[in-house]
Write an enzyme that holds these catalytic residues in place. Structure first.
Site, PDB file in Angstrom:
ATOM      1  N   LYS A  75      -6.767  -0.775   5.197  1.00 55.70           N
ATOM      2  CA  LYS A  75      -7.384  -2.429   5.343  1.00 55.70           C
ATOM      3  C   LYS A  75      -6.724  -2.961   3.767  1.00 55.70           C
ATOM      4  O   LYS A  75      -6.708  -3.396   3.050  1.00 55.70           O
ATOM      5  CB  LYS A  75      -9.094  -2.439   4.911  1.00 55.70           C
ATOM      6  CG  LYS A  75     -10.305  -2.049   3.877  1.00 55.70           C
ATOM      7  CD  LYS A  75     -11.661  -2.515   4.151  1.00 55.70           C
ATOM      8  CE  LYS A  75     -12.551  -1.867   4.137  1.00 55.70           C
ATOM      9  NZ  LYS A  75     -12.683  -0.719   3.124  1.00 55.70           N
TER      10      LYS A  75
ATOM     11  N   LYS B  12      -3.396   6.994   7.519  1.00 60.20           N
ATOM     12  CA  LYS B  12      -4.612   6.152   8.620  1.00 60.20           C
ATOM     13  C   LYS B  12      -4.180   4.804   8.023  1.00 60.20           C
ATOM     14  O   LYS B  12      -3.763   4.404   7.677  1.00 60.20           O
ATOM     15  CB  LYS B  12      -5.740   7.049   7.658  1.00 60.20           C
ATOM     16  CG  LYS B  12      -7.348   6.412   8.486  1.00 60.20           C
ATOM     17  CD  LYS B  12      -7.986   6.911   7.069  1.00 60.20           C
ATOM     18  CE  LYS B  12      -8.085   5.973   5.941  1.00 60.20           C
ATOM     19  NZ  LYS B  12      -9.788   5.666   5.178  1.00 60.20           N
TER      20      LYS B  12
ATOM     21  N   LYS C   5      -4.910   8.212  -3.588  1.00 60.76           N
ATOM     22  CA  LYS C   5      -5.652   7.381  -4.074  1.00 60.76           C
ATOM     23  C   LYS C   5      -4.836   7.132  -5.589  1.00 60.76           C
ATOM     24  O   LYS C   5      -4.196   6.499  -6.233  1.00 60.76           O
ATOM     25  CB  LYS C   5      -6.920   6.416  -4.289  1.00 60.76           C
ATOM     26  CG  LYS C   5      -7.257   6.629  -2.791  1.00 60.76           C
ATOM     27  CD  LYS C   5      -8.206   5.489  -2.462  1.00 60.76           C
ATOM     28  CE  LYS C   5      -8.554   4.697  -1.048  1.00 60.76           C
ATOM     29  NZ  LYS C   5      -9.351   3.885  -1.123  1.00 60.76           N
TER      30      LYS C   5
HETATM   31  P1  ATP Z   1      -9.477   1.494   1.631  1.00 59.65           P
HETATM   32  O1  ATP Z   1      -8.537   1.430   2.198  1.00 59.65           O
HETATM   33  O2  ATP Z   1     -10.259   0.108   0.693  1.00 59.65           O
HETATM   34  O3  ATP Z   1      -9.782   2.650   1.331  1.00 59.65           O
HETATM   35  P2  ATP Z   1     -10.343   2.306   3.943  1.00 59.65           P
HETATM   36  O4  ATP Z   1     -10.108   1.221   5.376  1.00 59.65           O
HETATM   37  O5  ATP Z   1     -10.201   3.707   4.818  1.00 59.65           O
HETATM   38  O6  ATP Z   1     -10.167   1.641   2.671  1.00 59.65           O
HETATM   39  P3  ATP Z   1     -13.923   2.945   3.996  1.00 59.65           P
HETATM   40  O7  ATP Z   1     -14.227   1.294   3.566  1.00 59.65           O
HETATM   41  O8  ATP Z   1     -13.319   3.682   3.217  1.00 59.65           O
HETATM   42  O9  ATP Z   1     -12.094   1.709   4.508  1.00 59.65           O
HETATM   43  O10 ATP Z   1     -13.773   3.047   5.185  1.00 59.65           O
HETATM   44  C1  ATP Z   1     -15.082   2.599   5.994  1.00 59.65           C
HETATM   45  C2  ATP Z   1     -15.281   3.343   7.081  1.00 59.65           C
HETATM   46  O11 ATP Z   1     -14.289   3.969   7.967  1.00 59.65           O
HETATM   47  C3  ATP Z   1     -15.749   5.422   7.387  1.00 59.65           C
HETATM   48  O12 ATP Z   1     -16.557   5.707   7.563  1.00 59.65           O
HETATM   49  C4  ATP Z   1     -14.836   5.851   7.449  1.00 59.65           C
HETATM   50  O13 ATP Z   1     -14.426   7.065   7.854  1.00 59.65           O
HETATM   51  C5  ATP Z   1     -14.165   4.616   9.086  1.00 59.65           C
HETATM   52  N1  ATP Z   1     -13.178   4.312   8.630  1.00 59.65           N
HETATM   53  C6  ATP Z   1     -11.350   4.017   7.838  1.00 59.65           C
HETATM   54  N2  ATP Z   1      -9.985   4.112   8.532  1.00 59.65           N
HETATM   55  C7  ATP Z   1     -10.987   4.919   9.352  1.00 59.65           C
HETATM   56  C8  ATP Z   1      -9.379   4.967  10.356  1.00 59.65           C
HETATM   57  N3  ATP Z   1      -8.438   4.246  10.386  1.00 59.65           N
HETATM   58  N4  ATP Z   1     -10.035   5.552  11.747  1.00 59.65           N
HETATM   59  C9  ATP Z   1     -11.167   5.653  12.191  1.00 59.65           C
HETATM   60  N5  ATP Z   1     -12.577   6.179  11.230  1.00 59.65           N
HETATM   61  C10 ATP Z   1     -12.025   4.397   9.854  1.00 59.65           C
END
Ligand code: ATP
Ligand code: LTN
Length: 334
Positions: free
Chosen positions: A200, A197, A115
């Site tokens: 969002k 990954k 990040k």
């Molecule tokens: P950001 O992009 O803002 O960092 P993010 O999409 O990675 O956000 P988080 O809010 O950080 O999402 O994560 C919420 C939950 O969703 C966590 O348990 C995280 O491990 C899970 N998660 C997020 N992205 C994935 C993915 N691509 N595959 C599986 N689990 C995920």
């Protein structure tokens, strides 16, 4: 709520519209666990501002996220659904824990490194201490289990280390939490770059499928998903595009990766991608319907919020008061 049940805590940041990765990696598992555990599910809005957010947008996304929890099948009466910023104990415990966290251990965090590269104009202190706030979230509720996607494993280890460190220094105070990371789907990858990954906050909207994407949008994004030129459908990690699509289809349909390969072996990527899209659309349809029913029901949302905030605060301040006493702060009234 049954006090005999073990405790679960998990959270999602309202830092964007939730993706299929959030659903498969987190939300879907939460709703499966809710009957057997006493659960706290939190919209972690304090975490979201470690990256610059537009206030009006953030406000809307906080509500959207809460409604997506419910639409995913989480019962707002049986579980505690709430906003992190409504329970100030999170920020307070985070401070105490940060005084027991080493600079070096935070510097090793992969998410911080990623990040701070991605937001090089805003490498703020909150981004650095993010895992401490996350540890506070978990430890406040004496959670036994934390269901998360595979990307959060390192943060869970810090939470465990901090619990043990505090308990050793000040006597037994916190439960040491276990991660709960489910197999297929614990790491859904970007459709545009299957080596990173699905996230969002990705700038490229073709990389993610949103939980609220319309069927035609889902089909278009999957059709465009990056694959390879081998033309063979096989479950092989060294071919990340096809591997990811098989995982997505398996997670959405319940069919094993091996069965998917058996069915689509020898067929073209076009047919296979259409089948993947159909499985995602069918998986998301019921929750989209439920979301549309509740999103504008202000009375219902307010009830959920009030109940959740109150239940969470009660549990959180119980732990925080214990912590303040153990570190030696003067009692509030003599
Ligand atoms: P950001 O992009 O803002 O960092 P993010 O999409 O990675 O956000 P988080 O809010 O950080 O999402 O994560 C919420 C939950 O969703 C966590 O348990 C995280 O491990 C899970 N998660 C997020 N992205 C994935 C993915 N691509 N595959 C599986 N689990 C995920
Ligand atoms: N850091 C997590 C979100 C999060 C969380 C938590 C998850 C914040 N606090 C407590 C589980 C338990 C993420 O997914 N990026």
């Amino acid at each position: 709520m049954d006090s005999e049940k073990k405790i679960i805590f998990s959270g999602i940041q309202p830092s964007g519209s939730l993706t299929l990765g959030n659903y498969i990696g987190a939300l879907r598992n939460w709703s499966k666990l809710q009957e057997d555990y006493s659960c706290y599910f939190c919209v972690v809005d304090l975490h979201a501002i470690t990256v610059r957010q537009d206030p009006a947008m953030l406000r809307k996304r906080c509500m959207d996220t809460l409604c997506l929890f419910i639409a995913s099948g989480i019962d707002p009466v049986e579980n505690t659904i709430f906003f992190q910023s409504h329970v100030s104990a999170h920020a307070e415990l985070s401070w105490v824990l940060s005084c027991n966290t080493y600079f070096g251990e935070l510097g090793r965090m992969i998410q911080f490194k990623e990040k701070s590269q991605k937001h090089s104009e805003n490498v703020n202190a909150g981004l650095f201490t993010y895992p401490v706030l996350m540890a506070a979230d978990i430890l406040l509720y004496q959670a036994d289990l934390v269901p998360v996607g595979a990307d959060q494993k390192q943060h869970l280890e810090i939470a465990r280390d901090l619990a043990v460190r505090f308990n050793n220094a000040y006597s037994e105070t916190f439960k040491v939490p276990e991660p709960f990371i489910s197999g297929v789907g614990s790491r859904i990858m970007s459709l545009a770059d299957p080596t990173s990954k699905m996230s969002k906050s990705d700038a490229n909207e073709n990389g993610y499928i949103l939980m609220l994407d319309e069927p035609d949008v889902i089909a278009r994004k999957i059709k465009r998903a990056v694959t390879d030129s081998d033309g063979v459908i096989a479950y092989d990690e060294s071919r990340p595009g096809i591997y990811n699509l098989i995982n997505i289809m398996s997670a959405c349909s319940g069919i094993t990766p091996e069965q998917i390969v058996d069915t689509y072996e020898g067929k073209g990527y076009g047919d296979f991608k259409m089948a993947v899209a159909d499985s995602v659309i069918a998986c998301l349809e019921p929750l989209q319907k439920r979301y549309n029913e509740i999103r504008n029901d202000k009375t219902f949302i307010n009830e959920v919020m009030a109940r959740g905030d109150e239940k969470a605060a009660k549990a959180a301040y119980k732990t925080l008061n214990k912590v303040y006493k153990k570190v030696g702060f003067a009692p509030k009234s003599l």
